[in-house]
Design a protein around this motif. Structure first.
Motif, short mmCIF file in Angstrom:
data_model
loop_
_atom_site.label_atom_id
_atom_site.label_comp_id
_atom_site.label_asym_id
_atom_site.label_seq_id
_atom_site.Cartn_x
_atom_site.Cartn_y
_atom_site.Cartn_z
N PRO A 148 0.83 -1.20 0.00
CA PRO A 148 0.00 0.00 0.00
C PRO A 148 0.86 1.25 0.00
CG PRO A 148 -0.07 -1.08 2.14
CD PRO A 148 0.64 -2.01 1.21
N ILE A 149 0.26 2.36 -0.40
CA ILE A 149 1.00 3.60 -0.59
C ILE A 149 1.71 4.05 0.68
CG2 ILE A 149 -1.02 5.05 -0.13
CD1 ILE A 149 1.82 5.71 -2.70
N GLY A 150 1.10 3.84 1.84
CA GLY A 150 1.73 4.25 3.09
C GLY A 150 3.04 3.53 3.35
N VAL A 151 3.07 2.25 3.01
CA VAL A 151 4.29 1.47 3.19
C VAL A 151 5.37 1.95 2.21
CG1 VAL A 151 5.31 -0.83 2.93
CG2 VAL A 151 3.10 -0.54 4.09
N MET A 152 4.98 2.14 0.95
CA MET A 152 5.95 2.60 -0.05
C MET A 152 6.55 3.93 0.36
SD MET A 152 4.53 1.40 -3.78
CE MET A 152 2.91 2.14 -3.71
N ASN A 153 5.71 4.86 0.79
CA ASN A 153 6.21 6.19 1.15
C ASN A 153 7.09 6.16 2.39
OD1 ASN A 153 5.00 7.42 -1.01
ND2 ASN A 153 3.21 8.13 0.13
N ALA A 154 6.76 5.32 3.35
CA ALA A 154 7.57 5.22 4.56
C ALA A 154 9.00 4.80 4.22
CB ALA A 154 6.94 4.23 5.53
N ILE A 155 9.13 3.94 3.22
CA ILE A 155 10.47 3.49 2.81
C ILE A 155 11.16 4.55 1.97
CG2 ILE A 155 11.70 1.74 1.46
CD1 ILE A 155 9.32 -0.17 2.22
#
Length: 424
Positions: A148-155
């Motif tokens: 999900p986008i939140g996981v991608m952005n956190a990385i």
């Protein structure tokens, strides 16, 4: 009015609710004693900059970056274009220009950050020791993972020199007011465009844990970078952010509410499932199809006629890198298979920025005969869904929705019309 025209009208109402001028007007900050500098990024950044110039009516300067083909005329704020979704050298130049714009500011100066969806790819800024190719590799790995986008952005934030609040930190001691058009489920401002002016609470250790638990395969250079403490993004409680302000000025919630109101004006009751639906596009399509069938067969959980609205951001795990389309067409192809042969159901799914994935369409339309129409054109819709070629399926059925760039971006828009009255 045809069912397609009705659904298109709802899409237009959703987009209009996120219009740059309408969204900005009630959120303009007080004028500073010093300079006003605008920075920004995203698919609707140029339209936001032009609207801000008109509304501000005072000396203003700065630079924003948008996707190729999404620019519009401005008088004082420079508009740059770069590649999306794969970062390019123009994006590197745009990132440098944004840092130049906020350099040397003082406490009496104001930075207005106009941020919307798409900004993450438009602002590549590889840390020392990494290259643009490494950032592209990270982007590819994250997109292919189906996270999900939140996981991608956190990385991403721990592998960038601009994301995770770093642009705002560079503007210190100037005050930064971030005016954000949200395209992320839940409207967390730190997630929009990976938060160039908004720090995130996810730590470097948290990002490492996300990579490990989801089994995301990263190139060795990125693994090494994220393994070092120097990758750590600034924390939200860092004093450099103390005077800053963040406002969500448009979002999927507001746009879905506008679409629901428009449907009611045309005599069709509307319900909003959620503005924050996440998950694999084909699975979410199956879920929506099950709800639609339940309404048709048993008049529950809603009574027809009704239009069911939802938003959020689904994901597509890539199995074929040569596939065509995006998450909205993937959702809708799965939905079309789920309602095959069912009369009285018409649907659209589209990205509010006007582009869904790799082609020039925002999304598509579907009904109970769509899967059969794809087969009649010589294609297997289930195989095309598995091969990530939803665009090809809807192209074969003459069911693509191509409005062109809209100048805004509040994520996915889905509308399912059930039991349409004769006089819509």
């Amino acid at each position: 009015m045809t069912e397609r025209a009705f659904l298109t009208t709802l899409f237009e109402a959703a987009v209009a609710a996120a219009d740059a001028r309408t969204a900005l007007r009630p959120h303009l900050p007080p004028r500073p004693a010093g300079r006003t500098v605008v920075v920004g990024a995203g698919k609707g950044a140029a339209q936001l900059a032009a609207a801000f110039e008109d509304l501000w009516g005072a000396p203003v300067e700065g630079v924003v970056v948008t996707r190729y083909g999404y620019a519009c005329p401005t008088r004082h704020i420079r508009v740059m274009e770069a590649a999306h979704p794969v970062p390019d050298a123009a994006g590197l130049a745009a990132t440098e220009a944004l840092f130049d714009a906020v350099a040397g500011l003082g406490p009496d100066d104001l930075v207005v950050a106009l941020v919307c969806g798409g900004g993450s790819a438009l602002l590549p800024a590889p840390p020392e020791g990494l290259t643009l190719a490494d950032e592209r590799a990270l982007n590819d790995a994250l997109l292919a993972s189906g996270a999900p986008i939140g996981v991608m952005n956190a990385i991403r934030k721990h592998a960038s020199m601009i994301k995770g609040g770093r642009l705002a930190a560079a503007a210190h001691p100037a005050r930064v007011v971030s005016l954000i058009v949200s395209d992320v489920p839940g409207d967390d401002p730190a997630q929009v465009a990976s938060g160039p002016t908004v720090p995130d609470a996810v730590t470097l250790e948290g990002a490492r844990a996300l990579i490990e638990t989801r089994g995301i395969a990263l190139p060795p250079a990125l693994v090494a970078h994220l393994g070092a403490d120097a990758a750590r993004a600034p924390r939200p409680d860092d004093p450099v952010f103390a005077r800053n302000e963040v406002r969500i000025i448009a979002s999927a919630r507001l746009s879905l509410e506008a679409a629901a109101a428009r449907a009611a004006q045309m005599g069709v009751p509307a319900v909003i499932l959620s503005d924050a639906i996440e998950g694999e596009a084909d699975v979410i399509g199956q879920m929506h199809a099950a709800i639609a069938r339940e309404v048709v067969r048993h008049n529950r959980p809603f009574t027809a006629p009704v239009v069911i609205l939802s938003g959020g951001e689904t994901t597509v795990t890539l199995r074929n890198r040569d596939g065509r389309g995006g998450r909205n067409t993937a959702f809708l192809l799965s939905f079309a298979l789920g309602i095959e042969g069912q009369r009285g159901i018409y649907a659209m799914a589209a990205d509010t920025d006007g582009i869904d994935g790799s082609q020039d369409n925002a999304g598509a339309f579907a009904h109970g005969g769509t899967a059969a129409a794809i087969r009649a054109a010589g294609h297997d819709p289930a195989r095309m869904l598995a091969d990530n070629d939803a665009w090809g399926a809807f192209h074969a059925a003459d069911a693509l929705f191509v409005p062109g760039p809209t100048g805004t971006n509040v994520n996915d828009f889905r509308a399912i019309l059930i039991g349409a009255p004769d006089d819509i």
